[in-house]
Scaffold this motif. Structure first.
Motif, PDB file in Angstrom:
ATOM      1  N   SER A   1       1.810  10.050   1.932  1.00 19.43           N
ATOM      2  CA  SER A   1       1.324  11.026   0.957  1.00 19.43           C
ATOM      3  C   SER A   1       0.890  10.366  -0.348  1.00 19.43           C
ATOM      4  CB  SER A   1       2.387  12.099   0.691  1.00 19.43           C
ATOM      5  OG  SER A   1       3.583  11.549   0.218  1.00 19.43           O
ATOM      6  N   MET A   2       1.476   9.211  -0.716  1.00 18.41           N
ATOM      7  CA  MET A   2       1.007   8.512  -1.914  1.00 18.41           C
ATOM      8  C   MET A   2      -0.387   7.936  -1.682  1.00 18.41           C
ATOM      9  SD  MET A   2       2.975   8.748  -4.540  1.00 18.41           S
ATOM     10  CE  MET A   2       2.379   7.386  -5.543  1.00 18.41           C
ATOM     11  N   ALA A   3      -0.620   7.402  -0.477  1.00 17.89           N
ATOM     12  CA  ALA A   3      -1.960   6.914  -0.148  1.00 17.89           C
ATOM     13  C   ALA A   3      -2.961   8.062  -0.186  1.00 17.89           C
ATOM     14  CB  ALA A   3      -1.952   6.264   1.235  1.00 17.89           C
ATOM     15  N   LEU A   4      -2.537   9.216   0.316  1.00 18.32           N
ATOM     16  CA  LEU A   4      -3.403  10.396   0.309  1.00 18.32           C
ATOM     17  C   LEU A   4      -3.703  10.843  -1.114  1.00 18.32           C
ATOM     18  CD1 LEU A   4      -4.813  12.590   1.969  1.00 18.32           C
ATOM     19  CD2 LEU A   4      -2.632  13.824   2.056  1.00 18.32           C
ATOM     20  N   ALA A   5      -2.690  10.857  -1.963  1.00 16.17           N
ATOM     21  CA  ALA A   5      -2.887  11.277  -3.355  1.00 16.17           C
ATOM     22  C   ALA A   5      -3.855  10.347  -4.084  1.00 16.17           C
ATOM     23  CB  ALA A   5      -1.542  11.316  -4.083  1.00 16.17           C
ATOM     24  N   SER A   6      -3.700   9.045  -3.856  1.00 17.27           N
ATOM     25  CA  SER A   6      -4.588   8.092  -4.532  1.00 17.27           C
ATOM     26  C   SER A   6      -6.032   8.262  -4.076  1.00 17.27           C
ATOM     27  CB  SER A   6      -4.114   6.659  -4.280  1.00 17.27           C
ATOM     28  OG  SER A   6      -4.336   6.268  -2.935  1.00 17.27           O
ATOM     29  N   ALA A   7      -6.223   8.495  -2.780  1.00 17.44           N
ATOM     30  CA  ALA A   7      -7.587   8.688  -2.261  1.00 17.44           C
ATOM     31  C   ALA A   7      -8.192   9.985  -2.792  1.00 17.44           C
ATOM     32  CB  ALA A   7      -7.562   8.697  -0.734  1.00 17.44           C
TER      33      ALA A   7
ATOM     34  N   LEU B   1       1.833  11.266  -9.949  1.00 15.53           N
ATOM     35  CA  LEU B   1       0.622  12.062  -9.706  1.00 15.53           C
ATOM     36  C   LEU B   1      -0.116  12.336 -11.005  1.00 15.53           C
ATOM     37  CD1 LEU B   1       1.910  14.638  -7.043  1.00 15.53           C
ATOM     38  CD2 LEU B   1       0.725  12.473  -6.671  1.00 15.53           C
ATOM     39  N   THR B   2       0.638  12.584 -12.056  1.00 14.21           N
ATOM     40  CA  THR B   2       0.012  12.811 -13.362  1.00 14.21           C
ATOM     41  C   THR B   2      -0.713  11.560 -13.838  1.00 14.21           C
ATOM     42  OG1 THR B   2       1.725  14.429 -13.928  1.00 14.21           O
ATOM     43  CG2 THR B   2       0.450  13.513 -15.750  1.00 14.21           C
TER      44      THR B   2
ATOM     45  N   GLN C   1       0.608   2.410   9.406  1.00 13.17           N
ATOM     46  CA  GLN C   1       0.517   1.117   8.740  1.00 13.17           C
ATOM     47  C   GLN C   1      -0.694   1.030   7.817  1.00 13.17           C
ATOM     48  OE1 GLN C   1       2.730  -1.385   8.554  1.00 13.17           O
ATOM     49  NE2 GLN C   1       4.042   0.096   9.632  1.00 13.17           N
ATOM     50  N   THR C   2      -1.777   1.717   8.155  1.00 10.06           N
ATOM     51  CA  THR C   2      -2.957   1.714   7.287  1.00 10.06           C
ATOM     52  C   THR C   2      -2.621   2.361   5.945  1.00 10.06           C
ATOM     53  OG1 THR C   2      -4.493   1.779   9.156  1.00 10.06           O
ATOM     54  CG2 THR C   2      -5.330   2.550   7.030  1.00 10.06           C
ATOM     55  N   ALA C   3      -1.914   3.476   5.984  1.00 10.43           N
ATOM     56  CA  ALA C   3      -1.524   4.155   4.745  1.00 10.43           C
ATOM     57  C   ALA C   3      -0.585   3.276   3.922  1.00 10.43           C
ATOM     58  CB  ALA C   3      -0.860   5.491   5.065  1.00 10.43           C
ATOM     59  N   ARG C   4       0.389   2.645   4.582  1.00 10.75           N
ATOM     60  CA  ARG C   4       1.336   1.791   3.854  1.00 10.75           C
ATOM     61  C   ARG C   4       0.618   0.588   3.247  1.00 10.75           C
ATOM     62  NH1 ARG C   4       6.688   1.347   3.208  1.00 10.75           N
ATOM     63  NH2 ARG C   4       7.033   3.203   4.497  1.00 10.75           N
ATOM     64  N   LYS C   5      -0.317   0.006   3.991  1.00 13.05           N
ATOM     65  CA  LYS C   5      -1.067  -1.139   3.473  1.00 13.05           C
ATOM     66  C   LYS C   5      -1.901  -0.737   2.264  1.00 13.05           C
ATOM     67  CE  LYS C   5      -2.538  -5.417   3.707  1.00 13.05           C
ATOM     68  NZ  LYS C   5      -1.621  -6.559   3.466  1.00 13.05           N
ATOM     69  N   ALA C   6      -2.478   0.459   2.314  1.00 10.82           N
ATOM     70  CA  ALA C   6      -3.281   0.940   1.183  1.00 10.82           C
ATOM     71  C   ALA C   6      -2.424   1.069  -0.067  1.00 10.82           C
ATOM     72  CB  ALA C   6      -3.922   2.279   1.529  1.00 10.82           C
ATOM     73  N   CYS C   7      -1.194   1.513   0.088  1.00 16.55           N
ATOM     74  CA  CYS C   7      -0.280   1.601  -1.058  1.00 16.55           C
ATOM     75  C   CYS C   7       0.058   0.207  -1.585  1.00 16.55           C
ATOM     76  CB  CYS C   7       0.998   2.333  -0.670  1.00 16.55           C
ATOM     77  SG  CYS C   7       0.787   4.097  -0.382  1.00 16.55           S
ATOM     78  N   LEU C   8       0.292  -0.727  -0.667  1.00 14.42           N
ATOM     79  CA  LEU C   8       0.674  -2.085  -1.051  1.00 14.42           C
ATOM     80  C   LEU C   8      -0.421  -2.765  -1.870  1.00 14.42           C
ATOM     81  CD1 LEU C   8       2.700  -4.437  -0.802  1.00 14.42           C
ATOM     82  CD2 LEU C   8       1.536  -5.091   1.313  1.00 14.42           C
ATOM     83  N   VAL C   9      -1.650  -2.706  -1.387  1.00 16.28           N
ATOM     84  CA  VAL C   9      -2.727  -3.427  -2.082  1.00 16.28           C
ATOM     85  C   VAL C   9      -3.113  -2.743  -3.386  1.00 16.28           C
ATOM     86  CG1 VAL C   9      -3.633  -4.365   0.075  1.00 16.28           C
ATOM     87  CG2 VAL C   9      -4.569  -2.214  -0.799  1.00 16.28           C
ATOM     88  N   GLN C  10      -2.761  -1.459  -3.551  1.00 13.48           N
ATOM     89  CA  GLN C  10      -3.039  -0.766  -4.809  1.00 13.48           C
ATOM     90  C   GLN C  10      -1.819  -0.749  -5.740  1.00 13.48           C
ATOM     91  OE1 GLN C  10      -5.917   2.880  -4.220  1.00 13.48           O
ATOM     92  NE2 GLN C  10      -4.506   2.827  -2.483  1.00 13.48           N
ATOM     93  N   SER C  11      -0.747  -1.427  -5.298  1.00 10.77           N
ATOM     94  CA  SER C  11       0.498  -1.488  -6.077  1.00 10.77           C
ATOM     95  C   SER C  11       1.053  -0.100  -6.373  1.00 10.77           C
ATOM     96  CB  SER C  11       0.272  -2.254  -7.394  1.00 10.77           C
ATOM     97  OG  SER C  11      -0.147  -3.582  -7.132  1.00 10.77           O
ATOM     98  N   LEU C  12       0.964   0.782  -5.393  1.00 17.14           N
ATOM     99  CA  LEU C  12       1.510   2.122  -5.551  1.00 17.14           C
ATOM    100  C   LEU C  12       2.973   2.128  -5.108  1.00 17.14           C
ATOM    101  CD1 LEU C  12      -1.383   4.289  -4.016  1.00 17.14           C
ATOM    102  CD2 LEU C  12      -0.840   3.979  -6.437  1.00 17.14           C
ATOM    103  N   PRO C  13       3.888   2.511  -5.990  1.00 18.50           N
ATOM    104  CA  PRO C  13       5.297   2.578  -5.583  1.00 18.50           C
ATOM    105  C   PRO C  13       5.513   3.706  -4.588  1.00 18.50           C
ATOM    106  CG  PRO C  13       5.006   3.522  -7.778  1.00 18.50           C
ATOM    107  CD  PRO C  13       3.678   2.930  -7.384  1.00 18.50           C
ATOM    108  N   VAL C  14       6.307   3.468  -3.573  1.00 18.15           N
ATOM    109  CA  VAL C  14       6.571   4.497  -2.565  1.00 18.15           C
ATOM    110  C   VAL C  14       8.073   4.632  -2.367  1.00 18.15           C
ATOM    111  CG1 VAL C  14       4.391   4.077  -1.362  1.00 18.15           C
ATOM    112  CG2 VAL C  14       6.452   2.872  -0.627  1.00 18.15           C
TER     113      VAL C  14
END
Length: 360
Positions: A71-77, A113-114, A207-220
């Protein structure tokens, strides 16, 4: 240099859904523009008393975000793509209150999210009941909260982060229940009232969603319930699917997701057939005629029966294949049976060649 392939994949998936939402919103707005306003209709050929706005409001799309990787990957997209389109983007996080510190974690998700410039953003606390087991009760409370939030904010859609892996798990759970082809169809890309819920990631793996969070430095946040063997889905994720892949080889998840889509197409066709057949198996008073039901193919007949039982008050979540099979035997194996008790205090009985289904 473009974005990382994982980031590009999630953004493309979200962009496609947002374009669908915009297309539907524009179509609906066009319909409203061509529908006479009540005040204009009253004025007739005389003086116009009111005017419709030339342009409808920009649609709002919310993301349901738990703080997990999907859901963090989804929010960022969503935050990225909405800025390029005529769409407002917001976020909702649901606090189930099932773990210590859940309120603080919900507040952290709101902050994240804010920071993505989503607006509106809110945390909604819910009370999870016990009916149907912990997983079903939590899901029911969550969707009720999301429905209320969508209505409150006037959202055109709510995005959910279910992935292809989630779809495979859902298919296997449906297979274990033995509930028929509809259970095997898994989750729809669009569901809920007027297609409110959209699932952009059903063709992407976890894994695609998790990788997207990792490369964008999004905390999960990794929900400990996802690894707790007390939960059926957790056992399936960490024991069942790996065992299947070990026995059958890689590609099980993709095959199950493909099965879901094929099953959904078949189930949709059968549901349409059953809806049309429903009108042909009733007498002038609207009662179901057993002889006409008997003449239907079993798959169609059982759908007609299920629909009738639900209309009488049986909740869909408590109605299983075995219930419908018992009702079906009133048609195909009539031996003078007594009334059949069904969930929701509904009973089905055969009387004078008619099938009577009502709450007791």
């Amino acid at each position: 240099m473009g974005p990382h392939p994982a980031v590009a994949a999630i953004r493309l998936a979200v962009r496609r859904v947002l374009h669908d939402v915009l297309t539907e919103h524009t179509r609906n707005a066009g319909h409203l523009r061509h529908t006479p306003h009540p005040e204009l209709a009253e004025a007739g050929a005389g003086r116009q008393r009111a005017a419709l706005p030339e342009r409808p409001d920009t649609p709002l799309v919310l993301v349901a975000c738990s703080g997990g990787a999907d859901s963090m990957a989804l929010a960022s997209a969503l935050a990225f793509e909405a800025r390029k389109l005529d769409i407002r983007a917001g976020g909702i996080t649901v606090d189930h209150g099932l773990q210590d510190g859940s309120g603080a974690r919900a507040a952290e998700v709101v902050d994240r999210l804010t920071a993505m410039h989503l607006d509106p953003v809110e945390a909604v606390a819910v009370r999870v009941g016990r009916e149907g087991g912990p997983e079903a009760a939590a899901r029911e409370a969550r969707y009720a909260a999301l429905d209320a939030a969508a209505e409150r904010h006037g959202a055109a859609a709510v995005l959910l982060g279910h992935t292809r892996d989630d779809q495979a798990e859902t298919v296997l759970l449906g297979l274990a229940r033995g509930s028929g082809i509809r259970s095997l169809s898994g989750m729809a890309a669009a569901s809920g009232p007027a297609g409110r819920y959209r699932r952009p990631f059903l063709q992407l793996d976890r894994q695609t969603a998790r990788k997207a969070c990792l490369v964008q430095s999004l905390p999960v946040w990794d929900d400990p319930h996802n690894t707790d063997p007390a939960y059926t889905r957790s056992r399936l994720r960490h024991e069942g699917l790996p065992a299947l892949e070990k026995a059958l080889g890689k590609g099980v998840v993709e095959a199950l997701a493909r099965t879901a889509q094929l099953s959904r197409d078949d189930a949709d066709a059968l549901d349409t057939w059953a809806a049309e057949a429903d009108r042909t198996v009733r007498d002038d008073a609207g009662r179901l005629e057993c002889a006409k039901l008997f003449a239907l193919p079993p798959a169609v007949r059982r759908r007609v029966l299920r629909r009738a039982v639900m209309e009488a008050g049986s909740p869909a979540g408590s109605l299983f294949a075995r219930h419908i099979e018992e009702v079906d035997r009133l048609i195909t194996g009539w031996r003078g049976q007594q009334a059949i008790n069904l969930p929701g205090r509904v009973e089905a009985r055969r009387q004078g060649g008619r099938l009577v289904i009502r709450q007791s």
